[in-house]
Motif scaffolding. Sequence first.
Motif, PDB file in Angstrom:
ATOM      1  N   VAL A 185      26.851  52.956  65.109  1.00 27.53           N
ATOM      2  CA  VAL A 185      26.288  54.055  65.487  1.00 27.53           C
ATOM      3  C   VAL A 185      27.096  55.297  64.818  1.00 27.53           C
ATOM      4  O   VAL A 185      26.542  56.239  64.096  1.00 27.53           O
ATOM      5  CB  VAL A 185      26.135  54.227  66.796  1.00 27.53           C
ATOM      6  CG1 VAL A 185      25.587  55.774  67.365  1.00 27.53           C
ATOM      7  CG2 VAL A 185      25.104  53.309  67.309  1.00 27.53           C
ATOM      8  N   ASN A 186      28.557  54.983  65.132  1.00 28.00           N
ATOM      9  CA  ASN A 186      29.427  56.133  64.489  1.00 28.00           C
ATOM     10  C   ASN A 186      29.297  55.997  63.018  1.00 28.00           C
ATOM     11  O   ASN A 186      29.240  57.174  62.450  1.00 28.00           O
ATOM     12  CB  ASN A 186      30.922  55.679  65.034  1.00 28.00           C
ATOM     13  CG  ASN A 186      31.029  56.128  66.476  1.00 28.00           C
ATOM     14  OD1 ASN A 186      30.131  56.738  66.842  1.00 28.00           O
ATOM     15  ND2 ASN A 186      32.079  55.560  67.044  1.00 28.00           N
ATOM     16  N   ALA A 234      26.368  57.740  61.846  1.00 27.29           N
ATOM     17  CA  ALA A 234      26.591  59.490  62.066  1.00 27.29           C
ATOM     18  C   ALA A 234      27.433  60.190  61.108  1.00 27.29           C
ATOM     19  O   ALA A 234      27.240  61.070  60.670  1.00 27.29           O
ATOM     20  CB  ALA A 234      26.994  59.604  63.533  1.00 27.29           C
ATOM     21  N   ILE A 235      28.688  59.245  60.956  1.00 32.39           N
ATOM     22  CA  ILE A 235      29.323  59.943  60.056  1.00 32.39           C
ATOM     23  C   ILE A 235      28.912  59.960  58.493  1.00 32.39           C
ATOM     24  O   ILE A 235      29.178  60.897  57.785  1.00 32.39           O
ATOM     25  CB  ILE A 235      30.951  59.096  59.929  1.00 32.39           C
ATOM     26  CG1 ILE A 235      31.563  59.116  61.227  1.00 32.39           C
ATOM     27  CG2 ILE A 235      31.832  59.503  58.554  1.00 32.39           C
ATOM     28  CD1 ILE A 235      32.619  58.072  61.367  1.00 32.39           C
ATOM     29  N   LEU A 261      25.783  60.136  57.646  1.00 30.25           N
ATOM     30  CA  LEU A 261      24.993  61.247  57.501  1.00 30.25           C
ATOM     31  C   LEU A 261      25.520  62.727  57.365  1.00 30.25           C
ATOM     32  O   LEU A 261      25.124  63.278  56.436  1.00 30.25           O
ATOM     33  CB  LEU A 261      23.865  61.305  58.805  1.00 30.25           C
ATOM     34  CG  LEU A 261      22.743  62.265  58.743  1.00 30.25           C
ATOM     35  CD1 LEU A 261      21.749  62.093  57.825  1.00 30.25           C
ATOM     36  CD2 LEU A 261      22.172  62.149  60.295  1.00 30.25           C
ATOM     37  N   ALA A 262      26.382  62.802  58.382  1.00 26.15           N
ATOM     38  CA  ALA A 262      27.330  63.840  58.198  1.00 26.15           C
ATOM     39  C   ALA A 262      28.128  64.303  57.043  1.00 26.15           C
ATOM     40  O   ALA A 262      27.902  65.524  56.515  1.00 26.15           O
ATOM     41  CB  ALA A 262      28.272  64.077  59.514  1.00 26.15           C
ATOM     42  N   LEU A 314      25.394  64.960  54.552  1.00 20.20           N
ATOM     43  CA  LEU A 314      24.626  66.496  54.487  1.00 20.20           C
ATOM     44  C   LEU A 314      25.749  67.507  54.025  1.00 20.20           C
ATOM     45  O   LEU A 314      25.540  68.468  53.621  1.00 20.20           O
ATOM     46  CB  LEU A 314      24.277  66.786  55.889  1.00 20.20           C
ATOM     47  CG  LEU A 314      22.906  66.017  56.262  1.00 20.20           C
ATOM     48  CD1 LEU A 314      22.526  66.226  57.838  1.00 20.20           C
ATOM     49  CD2 LEU A 314      21.832  66.588  55.606  1.00 20.20           C
TER      50      LEU A 314
END
Lengths: 209, 185
Positions: A42-43, A46-47, A49-50, A53
């Motif tokens: 999950v992390n 998320a990382i 994706l961040a 972006l």
Amino acid sequence: MLSRLKRKGEASVAPSVPPWHPNFRNYEKLPDIKAVRTAFFVNGVAILLAISLTIYFGFNEWQLRAINKDTAEIQARIERDKKTSEQAIALFKMFQADEARILEVDAFIKSKPMISVIITRLGETLPPNVAVDNLDFRDTGLTVRLSVRGTPDVASGYSTKYLEQLRTDPQLALFDEFTFTSTPSPNPSTGRMAVEFFLHLKGAPAGRK
Amino acid sequence: MSNDELFSFIKKNPISVGCGVLSLFLAVGLYLRSTEIPEAEDILIQKTAMAERYALNIKNSVQLKEQADALAAANKELDSRIIRASQLGSNTQYFYKLQSDTGVKLIEFRQTTVVIPPTKAKTTYSPIVFNVAVQGTLSQVMNFLRQLESGTHYCRVLTANCSGNASARNQPLTLSLNLEMLGLP
């Protein structure tokens, strides 16, 4: 935190077949045996994706900054050249106005042939037995009335030959048709053959024949 | 989910939550600024075209000043060769001067109405019509015609009739002209 990651489902996933001995395992207290925890994935997502972006956003901002910088440079060039360009345009308009006047005069002069040149050429190429009685120049062409010396048969030959000579004359190329307007006939007052040619101007409306 | 549970969840997952919030802000930012680049590119294209046009104007006008001066000088000379319809005296004088220079006899001279050019063609000058008839020997008549056609003023002959006496060829020729001279009202 550990308790949340512990497996809970095994208690509920009890075998449908009755166990052959009692199950004394306490699933709540058993350790998590997953090699890689779900939180890692999950992390990670998320990382990722961040970061993606952030890179995309940063690239867009950099691109926008580059465009704005180019725009500013071009704007400076515009400010620098504008006055000179406007002066050049104003000068060119004056040039066009002057040119139009000269072209107007040129068109006026070239719209009609020079009669003196045509008459001079006719005079230079006139055969010995032929004399010009009348030249009549109109917007359709030139009518040439002649007196041809000789007997009717000879004079007719002279006039035909002269018409052919006019037709092949390169200096009379402004005419496209060379024709007899009537049958040559003897003139009682002069005793010569009266002949009339019509030379049609190129591009002019059809004239007399 | 209560607030306590939410705070607890955030405390327990700071990285994923932080990244999620950051991603959300970035996504909103990307959405809000999504039209900026195309607009900026459009402006850049317009300004580039304008700058190129200005640069081309300047490049093309390198010798324009000299050319415009040359044309202005030519026009000045041209103006001196244009007649005025209202100046009847000067116009008549021109033909009588030709008469005295060439030796022909001016038997008819008439200045008629000014031909107004069609309005669709924007012109500076308008032709002024003359009816002229002269008598003289062939050389005199030809000299008159040449001087008229290549003389001081711009002239074009519309119709011409040159006739002599077929029975007596030593008689003078008669040249009748209907001509136009370029002029101003």
